[in-house]
Design an enzyme around this catalytic site. Structure first.
Site, PDB file in Angstrom:
ATOM      1  N   GLU A 158      26.065 -37.994 -47.765  1.00 25.01           N
ATOM      2  CA  GLU A 158      27.392 -38.612 -47.759  1.00 25.01           C
ATOM      3  C   GLU A 158      28.287 -38.019 -46.677  1.00 25.01           C
ATOM      4  O   GLU A 158      29.334 -37.413 -46.955  1.00 25.01           O
ATOM      5  CB  GLU A 158      28.055 -38.481 -49.136  1.00 25.01           C
ATOM      6  CG  GLU A 158      27.433 -39.398 -50.161  1.00 25.01           C
ATOM      7  CD  GLU A 158      28.283 -39.569 -51.417  1.00 25.01           C
ATOM      8  OE1 GLU A 158      29.198 -38.756 -51.630  1.00 25.01           O
ATOM      9  OE2 GLU A 158      28.020 -40.510 -52.164  1.00 25.01           O
ATOM     10  N   GLU A 190      22.085 -43.556 -54.808  1.00 25.71           N
ATOM     11  CA  GLU A 190      22.682 -42.874 -55.966  1.00 25.71           C
ATOM     12  C   GLU A 190      23.495 -43.871 -56.768  1.00 25.71           C
ATOM     13  O   GLU A 190      24.194 -44.706 -56.192  1.00 25.71           O
ATOM     14  CB  GLU A 190      23.685 -41.794 -55.527  1.00 25.71           C
ATOM     15  CG  GLU A 190      23.134 -40.559 -54.915  1.00 25.71           C
ATOM     16  CD  GLU A 190      24.273 -39.580 -54.561  1.00 25.71           C
ATOM     17  OE1 GLU A 190      25.371 -39.674 -55.143  1.00 25.71           O
ATOM     18  OE2 GLU A 190      24.054 -38.749 -53.686  1.00 25.71           O
TER      19      GLU A 190
HETATM   20  C1  GAL Z   1      27.990 -38.308 -54.666  1.00 22.22           C
HETATM   21  C2  GAL Z   1      27.226 -37.126 -54.098  1.00 22.22           C
HETATM   22  C3  GAL Z   1      26.365 -36.436 -55.121  1.00 22.22           C
HETATM   23  C4  GAL Z   1      27.120 -36.265 -56.407  1.00 22.22           C
HETATM   24  C5  GAL Z   1      27.531 -37.638 -56.875  1.00 22.22           C
HETATM   25  C6  GAL Z   1      28.144 -37.694 -58.241  1.00 22.22           C
HETATM   26  O1  GAL Z   1      29.184 -38.466 -53.996  1.00 22.22           O
HETATM   27  O2  GAL Z   1      26.427 -37.529 -53.008  1.00 22.22           O
HETATM   28  O3  GAL Z   1      25.957 -35.177 -54.610  1.00 22.22           O
HETATM   29  O4  GAL Z   1      28.202 -35.430 -56.186  1.00 22.22           O
HETATM   30  O5  GAL Z   1      28.422 -38.180 -55.954  1.00 22.22           O
HETATM   31  O6  GAL Z   1      29.439 -37.254 -58.305  1.00 22.22           O
END
Ligand code: GAL
Length: 653
Positions: A144, A301
């Protein structure tokens, strides 16, 4: 290939004795891909230059032994604390001079050569160690980018900004002209006088801010491409990606970044408390797919249930995790991954849901994960999504629009929402494309509030209409050039011919104003017609009787203009008319409202975003792959939040 399934796997949080259970549960759930190593830098390089890859070897070996692929992270997303201690100058600085310290994550200045050198060394070690590891499927560069540190205003960044400006403008006269520095005595006589737009007494120069946003994006992109080039040298055949922060993120121009990747991946965290969350997600997924011209993308994700970073974090009610996972697949994703595999016992995200919750594998959450993994495996390799409508989005324009000292504060994503929703609700498939897309592929092109528009983009839109295209442009578009300088000669100068009108003055609204049909809000304009005809007029306020929505037949096509933001019902009627004129059809005719329909080749996805059961008549007989008992049916009954993936017997191309 079936859809890949899995999540972020951070085993360094757990004793090795837990890893075997992880493998067993992953196999049970049908996990095929995990992102490993994202935040492992401090664990593999506990002291500068001293590597400990032993534990990581064992993780990768276990994955390979269980047939699970690795989306192998380059581990550079968050430097270990020793880097800040040895080199405090690597810490980023805000516009007001405050340093951002270690203790969270992503605490590095993107322009820092020291950070980049340390990162490069680590990536070199990783790539040379794991280049032929059987678990390696894809490289996951950083994580990210631009999530927490979007720009850095430190002295190192200032010098890098000046280098970038020299490359862009060549000489100071060109820069002074581009930044309109004769205004407010800002003229620069020496490159060293130029700074990032640090906190100033009043509005900073808008062209300087726009260039700084472009530069910051480039500085972060350079961190990515540096690592990408290292891994490519070792493994030319392994695809490379980095996960975009969802849904659409202003600091990172996903279209430019997508060109630097082999496959786009996106993180998506819609808020279950927001009844329109799936529509915003749909917009982001259409963009993710369009960013590489329709190529399938990876949902890298999502949360199995609640996140822990909103003021109030809603769990996903039963069925929603499944529904939203399938939504991503319907809109072109070839992977469904989560953050994270096993819920942390400590640390900042211990209340963020995970595939294996705190309660362990007997919890409802894991049962749902396992069921989804099995179900995804039922679907074969899927075709591509195709769309007849394009909505145009542009990062430069977005940044310039949401700068200071404009007629009103405008929120571009709000405006996108207002234009995208009527198409989504009409079950029409949409691509979300950049300004340099090939417009001729589409029957209808929608341009919401494209404030910054180069003359060449305007010429391409004009040509598109002249040769038979249907175009919708909404207010405050075509106003400035790439340096945020107004196109003179009456707004929107480069579009006046194709739209058949001139905007004399902007008239931002403080509330709703009646139109001859519906109501307008947010914005209005004093429009003078020169060829276009008014389809709706303002019906009250200072602009009573003046055009609000216009239509202009131009060449072989039609150009519409919206000088205000009509209310949702009016937008829906208007867009129904516009798209019918343009010959754009819904994926399935007569669908009930909360059902989303998307076709990937001969597979029709039906997603019930509502909470009541719904019957859908199929365009041709088919079989729901998730309910194969109903072979050859002519209709499908969707449960509340239900999903069907119908293999159609005949496909209407
Ligand atoms: C994303 C990040 C993850 C984790 C997830 C949940 O922004 O890439 O590492 O933090 O959010 O909060």
């Amino acid at each position: 290939m079936t859809v890949m399934f899995g999540g972020d796997y951070n085993p360094e949080q757990w004793p090795e004795s837990v890893w075997d259970e992880d493998m067993r549960l992953m196999t049970e759930a049908g996990v095929s891909l995990v992102s490993v190593g994202i935040f492992s830098w401090a664990s593999v390089e506990p002291r500068p230059g001293e590597y400990d890859f032993g534990w990581f070897d064992r993780v990768l070996d276990k994955l390979a032994a269980n047939g699970i692929g690795a989306s192998l992270a380059t581990m550079t997303a968050s430097p270990p604390p020793w880097l800040a201690r040895l080199h405090p100058e690597t810490l980023p600085q805000r516009a007001d001079g405050v340093r951002l310290w270690p203790g969270g994550r992503q605490q590095y200045c993107p322009s820092s050569p020291v950070y980049r050198d340390h990162a490069a060394r680590l990536v070199e070690s990783l790539a040379s160690r794991y280049h032929s590891h059987p678990a390696l499927r894809i490289w996951h560069i950083g994580n990210e980018y631009g999530c927490h540190v979007r720009s850095c205003w430190c002295d190192v960044s200032a010098a890098d900004f000046r280098r970038w400006l020299r490359e862009r403008y060549g000489d100071l006269d060109a820069l002074n002209a581009a930044w309109s520095t004769t205004f407010w005595s800002q003229r620069y006589g020496d490159w060293e006088e130029i700074l990032p737009p640090r906190t100033a007494p009043t509005f900073a120069n808008p062209a300087q801010k726009l260039d700084f946003a472009r530069f910051s994006d480039d500085a972060i992109l350079a961190c990515y491409t540096m690592e990408r080039d290292i891994v490519r040298r070792h493994t030319p055949a392994v695809p490379v990606t980095t996960n975009f922060i969802g849904l659409v993120h202003k600091p990172i121009d996903s279209y430019r970044w997508a060109r630097e990747q082999d496959v786009v991946s996106l993180d998506s965290y819609p808020d279950p408390y927001d009844p329109r969350a799936h529509v915003d997600a749909a917009f982001a997924y259409d963009l993710a797919r369009s960013a590489r011209g329709g190529q399938p993308w990876l949902l890298m994700e999502q949360a199995p249930s609640a996140v822990n970073w909103r003021p109030r974090n809603a769990p996903k009610p039963p069925g929603v995790m499944r529904l939203w996972s399938w939504q991503a697949v319907a809109q072109g994703a070839d992977a469904v991954l989560f953050f994270q595999w096993r819920q942390s016992a400590g640390g900042a995200e211990k209340f963020h849901s995970a595939m294996v919750p705190h309660a362990g594998p007997s919890a409802r959450g894991f049962a749902d994960v396992r069921a989804l993994g099995r179900e995804l495996a039922l679907v074969p390799s899927l075709g591509r999504v195709s769309a007849d409508v394009a909505v145009v989005h542009d990062w430069d324009s977005w940044r310039a629009l949401e700068s200071d000292a404009h007629p009103a504060e405008l929120d571009l994503l709000e405006t996108h929402r207002a234009h995208y929703a009527p198409l989504f609700e009409a079950h029409v498939t949409v691509d979300v494309v950049p300004v340099d897309a090939d417009f001729s592929r589409y029957k209808l092109v929608v341009v919401p509030n494209l404030y910054l528009m180069t003359s060449s983009t305007a010429a391409r839109l004009t040509e598109y209409v002249a040769s038979g295209g249907h175009l919708v442009v909404s207010f405050f578009s075509g106003i400035v050039d790439e340096c945020d300088r107004v196109h003179l000669g009456g707004y929107p100068a480069p579009l006046r011919e194709v739209l058949g009108l001139t905007v004399d003055e902007f008239w931002p609204l403080s509330g709703a104003v009646p139109l001859s049909q519906g109501a307008g809000s947010v914005w209005a304009e004093w429009v003078e017609l020169s060829g276009a005809s008014a389809v709706a007029t303002f019906d009250g306020g200072d602009l009573a009787g003046r055009p609000a929505i216009t239509r202009h037949e131009f060449g072989a096509g039609v150009a519409w203009y919206l000088a205000t933001r009509p209310d949702p019902a009016t937008m829906r009627e208007l867009f129904d008319r516009i798209r019918r004129d343009a010959g754009v059809r819904p994926v399935v005719e007569g669908l009930p409202d909360p059902v989303q329909a998307v076709a990937r080749g001969s597979h029709l996805f039906l997603l019930n975003h509502g909470t009541t059961p719904t019957v859908v008549d199929l365009p041709s007989p088919g079989v729901d792959l998730l309910d194969p008992a109903a072979v050859g049916s002519k209709s499908v009954t969707l449960a509340p939040r239900g999903v069907a993936v119908v293999k159609l017997e005949e496909v209407n191309e």
